[in-house]
Design a protein around this motif. Structure first.
Motif, PDB file in Angstrom:
ATOM      1  N   GLY A 123       0.643  -1.268   0.524  1.00 33.29           N
ATOM      2  CA  GLY A 123      -0.103   0.182  -0.264  1.00 33.29           C
ATOM      3  C   GLY A 123       0.895   1.002  -0.150  1.00 33.29           C
ATOM      4  N   PRO A 124       0.238   2.098   0.271  1.00 37.32           N
ATOM      5  CA  PRO A 124      -0.859   2.478  -0.493  1.00 37.32           C
ATOM      6  C   PRO A 124      -1.510   2.921  -1.101  1.00 37.32           C
ATOM      7  CG  PRO A 124       0.036   5.041   0.331  1.00 37.32           C
ATOM      8  CD  PRO A 124       1.023   3.874   0.829  1.00 37.32           C
ATOM      9  N   MET A 125      -2.696   2.057  -1.881  1.00 34.81           N
ATOM     10  CA  MET A 125      -2.996   1.980  -3.350  1.00 34.81           C
ATOM     11  C   MET A 125      -4.247   3.247  -3.295  1.00 34.81           C
ATOM     12  SD  MET A 125      -5.228  -1.549  -5.239  1.00 34.81           S
ATOM     13  CE  MET A 125      -5.245  -0.944  -6.824  1.00 34.81           C
ATOM     14  N   PRO A 126      -4.166   3.833  -4.589  1.00 34.56           N
ATOM     15  CA  PRO A 126      -4.516   5.171  -4.494  1.00 34.56           C
ATOM     16  C   PRO A 126      -6.293   4.167  -4.628  1.00 34.56           C
ATOM     17  CG  PRO A 126      -3.414   5.153  -6.274  1.00 34.56           C
ATOM     18  CD  PRO A 126      -2.948   4.153  -5.311  1.00 34.56           C
ATOM     19  N   VAL A 127      -7.221   4.979  -3.870  1.00 35.10           N
ATOM     20  CA  VAL A 127      -8.607   3.932  -3.787  1.00 35.10           C
ATOM     21  C   VAL A 127      -9.784   4.493  -5.104  1.00 35.10           C
ATOM     22  CG1 VAL A 127     -11.332   5.278  -2.875  1.00 35.10           C
ATOM     23  CG2 VAL A 127      -8.429   5.635  -1.936  1.00 35.10           C
ATOM     24  N   ASN A 128      -9.177   5.124  -6.032  1.00 36.15           N
ATOM     25  CA  ASN A 128     -10.005   4.889  -7.183  1.00 36.15           C
ATOM     26  C   ASN A 128      -9.545   3.328  -7.852  1.00 36.15           C
ATOM     27  OD1 ASN A 128     -11.626   6.735  -6.862  1.00 36.15           O
ATOM     28  ND2 ASN A 128     -10.139   8.840  -7.835  1.00 36.15           N
ATOM     29  N   SER A 129      -8.365   3.927  -7.852  1.00 34.05           N
ATOM     30  CA  SER A 129      -7.511   2.324  -9.067  1.00 34.05           C
ATOM     31  C   SER A 129      -8.199   0.461  -7.659  1.00 34.05           C
ATOM     32  CB  SER A 129      -6.035   2.232  -8.162  1.00 34.05           C
ATOM     33  OG  SER A 129      -5.530   3.806  -9.317  1.00 34.05           O
ATOM     34  N   PHE A 130      -8.527   1.213  -7.138  1.00 34.25           N
ATOM     35  CA  PHE A 130      -8.102   0.174  -5.661  1.00 34.25           C
ATOM     36  C   PHE A 130      -9.512  -0.550  -6.657  1.00 34.25           C
ATOM     37  CE2 PHE A 130     -10.955  -2.630  -2.007  1.00 34.25           C
ATOM     38  CZ  PHE A 130      -9.142  -3.156  -1.760  1.00 34.25           C
ATOM     39  N   LEU A 131     -11.140   0.697  -6.541  1.00 35.95           N
ATOM     40  CA  LEU A 131     -11.874   0.199  -6.924  1.00 35.95           C
ATOM     41  C   LEU A 131     -12.389   0.083  -8.339  1.00 35.95           C
ATOM     42  CD1 LEU A 131     -14.106   3.321  -5.287  1.00 35.95           C
ATOM     43  CD2 LEU A 131     -14.435   0.896  -4.144  1.00 35.95           C
ATOM     44  N   SER A 319      -5.369  -0.066   0.719  1.00 39.82           N
ATOM     45  CA  SER A 319      -5.386   1.698   0.264  1.00 39.82           C
ATOM     46  C   SER A 319      -5.239   2.274   0.743  1.00 39.82           C
ATOM     47  CB  SER A 319      -7.593   1.561  -0.305  1.00 39.82           C
ATOM     48  OG  SER A 319      -7.959   2.325   0.983  1.00 39.82           O
ATOM     49  N   GLU A 320      -5.307   3.556   0.026  1.00 40.83           N
ATOM     50  CA  GLU A 320      -5.006   5.052   0.377  1.00 40.83           C
ATOM     51  C   GLU A 320      -6.545   5.217   1.611  1.00 40.83           C
ATOM     52  OE1 GLU A 320      -2.703   7.857  -2.551  1.00 40.83           O
ATOM     53  OE2 GLU A 320      -5.111   7.495  -2.393  1.00 40.83           O
ATOM     54  N   VAL A 321      -5.888   6.165   2.523  1.00 47.02           N
ATOM     55  CA  VAL A 321      -6.775   6.507   3.414  1.00 47.02           C
ATOM     56  C   VAL A 321      -7.934   8.003   3.245  1.00 47.02           C
ATOM     57  CG1 VAL A 321      -5.561   8.621   5.011  1.00 47.02           C
ATOM     58  CG2 VAL A 321      -7.290   7.283   5.627  1.00 47.02           C
ATOM     59  N   PHE A 322      -9.199   7.960   3.752  1.00 48.67           N
ATOM     60  CA  PHE A 322      -9.790   9.300   3.063  1.00 48.67           C
ATOM     61  C   PHE A 322     -10.827   8.983   4.512  1.00 48.67           C
ATOM     62  CE2 PHE A 322     -11.909   4.977   1.544  1.00 48.67           C
ATOM     63  CZ  PHE A 322     -13.361   5.405   1.387  1.00 48.67           C
ATOM     64  N   ASP A 323     -11.944  10.162   4.064  1.00 48.94           N
ATOM     65  CA  ASP A 323     -12.694  11.096   5.462  1.00 48.94           C
ATOM     66  C   ASP A 323     -13.943   9.887   4.626  1.00 48.94           C
ATOM     67  OD1 ASP A 323     -14.015  11.671   6.905  1.00 48.94           O
ATOM     68  OD2 ASP A 323     -12.964  14.202   7.504  1.00 48.94           O
ATOM     69  N   ILE A 324     -14.354   9.279   5.471  1.00 46.31           N
ATOM     70  CA  ILE A 324     -16.160   9.043   4.660  1.00 46.31           C
ATOM     71  C   ILE A 324     -16.948  10.080   5.017  1.00 46.31           C
ATOM     72  CG2 ILE A 324     -15.915   6.639   5.434  1.00 46.31           C
ATOM     73  CD1 ILE A 324     -18.156   7.095   7.279  1.00 46.31           C
ATOM     74  N   ARG A 325     -16.936  11.108   5.525  1.00 45.71           N
ATOM     75  CA  ARG A 325     -17.561  12.246   6.298  1.00 45.71           C
ATOM     76  C   ARG A 325     -16.832  13.335   4.646  1.00 45.71           C
ATOM     77  NH1 ARG A 325     -19.613  13.754  10.790  1.00 45.71           N
ATOM     78  NH2 ARG A 325     -19.126  15.982  10.652  1.00 45.71           N
ATOM     79  N   GLN A 326     -15.987  13.515   4.290  1.00 44.24           N
ATOM     80  CA  GLN A 326     -15.823  14.584   3.436  1.00 44.24           C
ATOM     81  C   GLN A 326     -16.062  13.909   1.868  1.00 44.24           C
ATOM     82  OE1 GLN A 326     -12.304  16.432   3.778  1.00 44.24           O
ATOM     83  NE2 GLN A 326     -12.653  16.885   6.176  1.00 44.24           N
ATOM     84  N   TRP A 512       3.156   4.103  -6.217  1.00 42.35           N
ATOM     85  CA  TRP A 512       2.904   3.960  -5.277  1.00 42.35           C
ATOM     86  C   TRP A 512       3.379   3.369  -3.808  1.00 42.35           C
ATOM     87  CZ3 TRP A 512      -0.063  -0.374  -4.057  1.00 42.35           C
ATOM     88  CH2 TRP A 512      -0.560  -0.876  -4.828  1.00 42.35           C
ATOM     89  N   VAL A 513       3.420   2.019  -3.619  1.00 43.17           N
ATOM     90  CA  VAL A 513       3.414   0.854  -2.845  1.00 43.17           C
ATOM     91  C   VAL A 513       5.268   1.818  -2.808  1.00 43.17           C
ATOM     92  CG1 VAL A 513       4.691  -1.564  -2.677  1.00 43.17           C
ATOM     93  CG2 VAL A 513       3.111  -1.038  -4.490  1.00 43.17           C
ATOM     94  N   CYS A 514       5.005   1.618  -1.407  1.00 37.11           N
ATOM     95  CA  CYS A 514       5.925   2.236   0.514  1.00 37.11           C
ATOM     96  C   CYS A 514       6.745   0.949   0.866  1.00 37.11           C
ATOM     97  CB  CYS A 514       4.758   2.877   1.209  1.00 37.11           C
ATOM     98  SG  CYS A 514       4.291   4.712   0.042  1.00 37.11           S
TER      99      CYS A 514
END
Length: 679
Positions: A123-131, A319-326, A512-514
């Protein structure tokens, strides 16, 4: 005309195989009707030639959207997936509880999951790529899809306890109207409260699990003392109240070297973060153990900050982290995509149907008779011994596809199984299940090994056994059938099959792999593999005395000698689990067989293994191979002979009568390894 959604479900259930020679695959074109446009067929054939799984998948999606010819494809018949759920687990030696999941050892298991996870997490895999890459869908109507606007505003950024996060989240996940829902066809259930000791790692359950409506009813009706949630979960959500407990941290600048593990200096905070991650990995591991699965999705939530996970036998994509509120649309898109996927693309092994009532009766009677012959038991003792292999109502049929060496034609053998004698307790690696099985056509009792093999492999274990059998090597299992597991078993088809394999390794070299703990993660590709032998017996734990121990290990010694002299081969994994006892007619003492030849190797003229590196079970490894300088050393027959000696000592101290306590016996055996590791 077939509906586009039905056709798309079929396309998603098909994935071209990474063939042995990385060659072409014609599984898809073989089902195209004659009137299909030739240019379209050519397009699919060109996609089949691609070696990159990810590229093939994306190209098939484009073809599906841009060509009307898909409506002319013939849909294959899919096996019911209900047999993938609620797989019994192996029992302990006393046949009174599940082996390897004792609550008192949960903390040790937790730390093992943490250590293993750090070695195989990408990770962290970009969220859109993950989907888009892991939950692919075509452009489709969304009239039954709820709006994502303010979907998770009830979930706070941070909270005083987990309930303040997962209770409003649960309500948001299950929101629905008469015509729309967040995740159609699925229900989300509060499983955290279904544990009698939810804060103890040995009894804990995920905060939220996703089920089909039918399976959700089964879970609700079950006792909270059971672990049935893991047997039916489609995905799960694990929650923590504080965003600081996320063990992972994304890079701010993608152009610099970054470590994916968060640097937490406070020991108490570090322990909390690791335990949270360890529980997440433990839940995934238990779901794999209680279901026939190829992969699994899960979600972690730290406050309102989410990550997606995809687990398979090679490792885990995060995946990368994201805020489910935003960014609620990312979470709602994940749920919608998940709901639209067929069973196979949600990770279930759809090739394993439940057994019929006649098949279950055949299995029960054959297993009971074999146990009677092997253990010479009757009455209640016999029925208790049978319970190690048979759980009523939990019987399935496993296909084993053998491909002939001279042709590409496949032969499908079907075996009836129930409770395994070995269950997988680790997520990555071989994930081995071992079953006493009954061949559906003959009623013969056999042993079936269901595992994940490393790809590429120099020699398949079945090929090794066939060679040993042909050379007349004594006291080794007799091969019945073996082969990699295709996505759709097909008898007699002269086409290259689509094999079940891992996907995590395909992303290991992405930009993107760390690093993790300062190291680049390397994961091994694994393929699903099954092996069947006609040699079926009991482990050395059932020894009846010194005579039987010495006879059995002498039989193993004969197998080692024959393999060495006739095939220049050494075993490299002599251990207490790799010798079995079989009662044969007119023999008072059970005979020993040396099994599990998957790590064996040929030797050169100097008597050294052709391949470098330690192999085998640490507890029985020779002192020479335990030395730190031998990490990439080569095994010899002498190392196997020394390991066999340790098997004798181990069994004598732990399974036979003597004047030492169990603790003293264990330390006598373990002290040797402590000394060896210090050298």
């Amino acid at each position: 005309m077939l509906s586009l959604s039905a056709l798309w479900s079929w396309v998603l259930s098909w994935e071209p195989a990474a063939l042995t020679a990385k060659g072409s695959c014609t599984a898809l074109t073989a089902t195209v009707k004659p009137e299909v446009d030739s240019a379209a067929v050519a397009s699919i054939h060109m996609v089949n030639l691609l070696t990159d799984k990810r590229t093939r998948f994306i190209q098939l999606q484009a073809i599906a959207v841009n060509n009307d010819f898909l409506c002319k494809l013939a849909l294959p018949t899919m096996s019911p997936s209900q047999g993938a759920y609620n797989v019994p687990m192996a029992l302990d030696l006393q046949l009174c509880r599940t082996d390897g999941l004792h609550p008192e050892h949960a903390t040790a298991r937790l730390w093992r999951h943490i250590a293993e996870g750090k070695k195989s997490t990408i990770g962290p895999m970009p969220v859109n790529s993950f989907l888009e890459e892991l939950l692919p869908l075509p452009p489709s109507a969304t009239r039954h899809r709820l709006s994502s606007t303010a979907a998770f505003n009830g979930v706070p950024h941070c909270a005083d306890n987990d309930a303040e996060i997962y209770m409003p989240l649960l309500q948001a996940l299950n929101k629905r109207t008469k015509t729309k829902s967040r995740c159609p066809g699925f229900e989300f259930v509060d499983t955290y409260k279904r544990s009698r000791r939810p804060t103890h790692p040995g009894y804990a359950k995920p905060h939220i699990c996703c089920f089909t409506p039918v399976n959700a009813g089964i879970v609700r009706d079950a006792s909270p003392r059971s672990r049935v949630e893991f047997a039916y979960a489609e995905l799960f959500v694990q929650v923590a109240s504080d965003p600081a407990t996320d063990i992972f941290i994304d890079p701010i600048d993608t152009g610099t070297t970054h470590d994916f593990l968060r640097n937490i200096e406070d020991e108490e905070s570090l322990e909390e973060a690791e335990q949270t991650y360890g529980l997440h990995a433990a839940y995934a591991t238990e779901i794999f153990a209680r279901q026939h699965r190829l992969f699994l999705f899960s979600v972690s939530l730290h406050g309102s900050f989410a990550r997606f996970f995809r687990w398979d036998r090679a490792g885990c994509l995060v995946s990368e982290v994201f805020d489910i509120r935003q960014q609620p649309e990312l979470f709602t898109d994940f749920l919608w995509r998940f709901s639209q996927l067929p069973d196979a693309k949600r990770g279930l092994d759809t090739t394993i149907p439940p057994a019929s009532s006649d098949q279950e009766a055949l299995f029960r009677d054959a297993i009971r008779e074999h146990v009677r012959l092997q253990l010479e038991l009757e009455g209640d003792e016999l029925e208790k011994a049978v319970s190690a292999h048979y759980l009523p109502g939990h019987v399935t049929v496993l296909p084993v596809t053998s491909r002939h060496s001279s042709t590409s034609e496949a032969t499908v053998h079907r075996f009836i199984v129930s409770r395994p004698v070995v269950s997988p307790l680790s997520l990555t690696g071989r994930g081995t299940r071992g079953f006493w099985a009954v061949q559906a056509t003959t009623g013969r009792v056999v042993f079936l090994k269901d595992c994940w093999r490393f790809y590429p492999t120099v020699e398949l274990e079945g090929d090794v056994l066939r060679r040993l059998n042909d050379l007349g090597v004594r006291n080794v299992p007799i091969l019945t059938a073996h082969g990699d597991v295709p996505m759709d078993p097909c008898e007699g088809r002269n086409t290259e099959p689509v094999f079940q394999s891992s996907l995590t390794e395909e992303f290991a070299k992405d930009s993107w792999v760390c690093t993790v703990n300062g190291k680049r993660i390397r994961v091994n590709e694994v393929w699903h593999y099954r092996l069947v032998t006609s040699t079926v017996g009991y482990g050395l734990q059932t020894l009846r005395g010194t005579e039987e121990l010495l006879h059995a290990t002498h039989d193993a010694l004969i197998a080692m000698k024959d393999a060495y002299t006739k095939d220049s081969r050494i075993h490299r994994d002599l251990s207490v689990g790799n010798i079995i006892l079989i009662k044969e007619p007119d023999h008072a003492v059970r005979k020993g067989y040396l099994i599990d030849w998957e790590t064996s190797d040929r030797v050169d003229d100097a008597g050294e293994a052709l391949h470098s590196g330690r192999a085998g079970t640490w507890l029985f490894m020779s002192i020479r191979m335990l030395h730190h300088l031998q990490a990439y050393g080569k095994h010899t027959l002498a190392d196997d002979l020394e390991a066999l000696l340790y098997v004798v000592l181990y069994c004598a101290l732990l399974y036979l009568s003597h004047n030492l306590s169990i603790e003293e016996a264990w330390w006598h055996h373990a002290w040797r390894h402590c000394e060896a590791r210090q050298r």
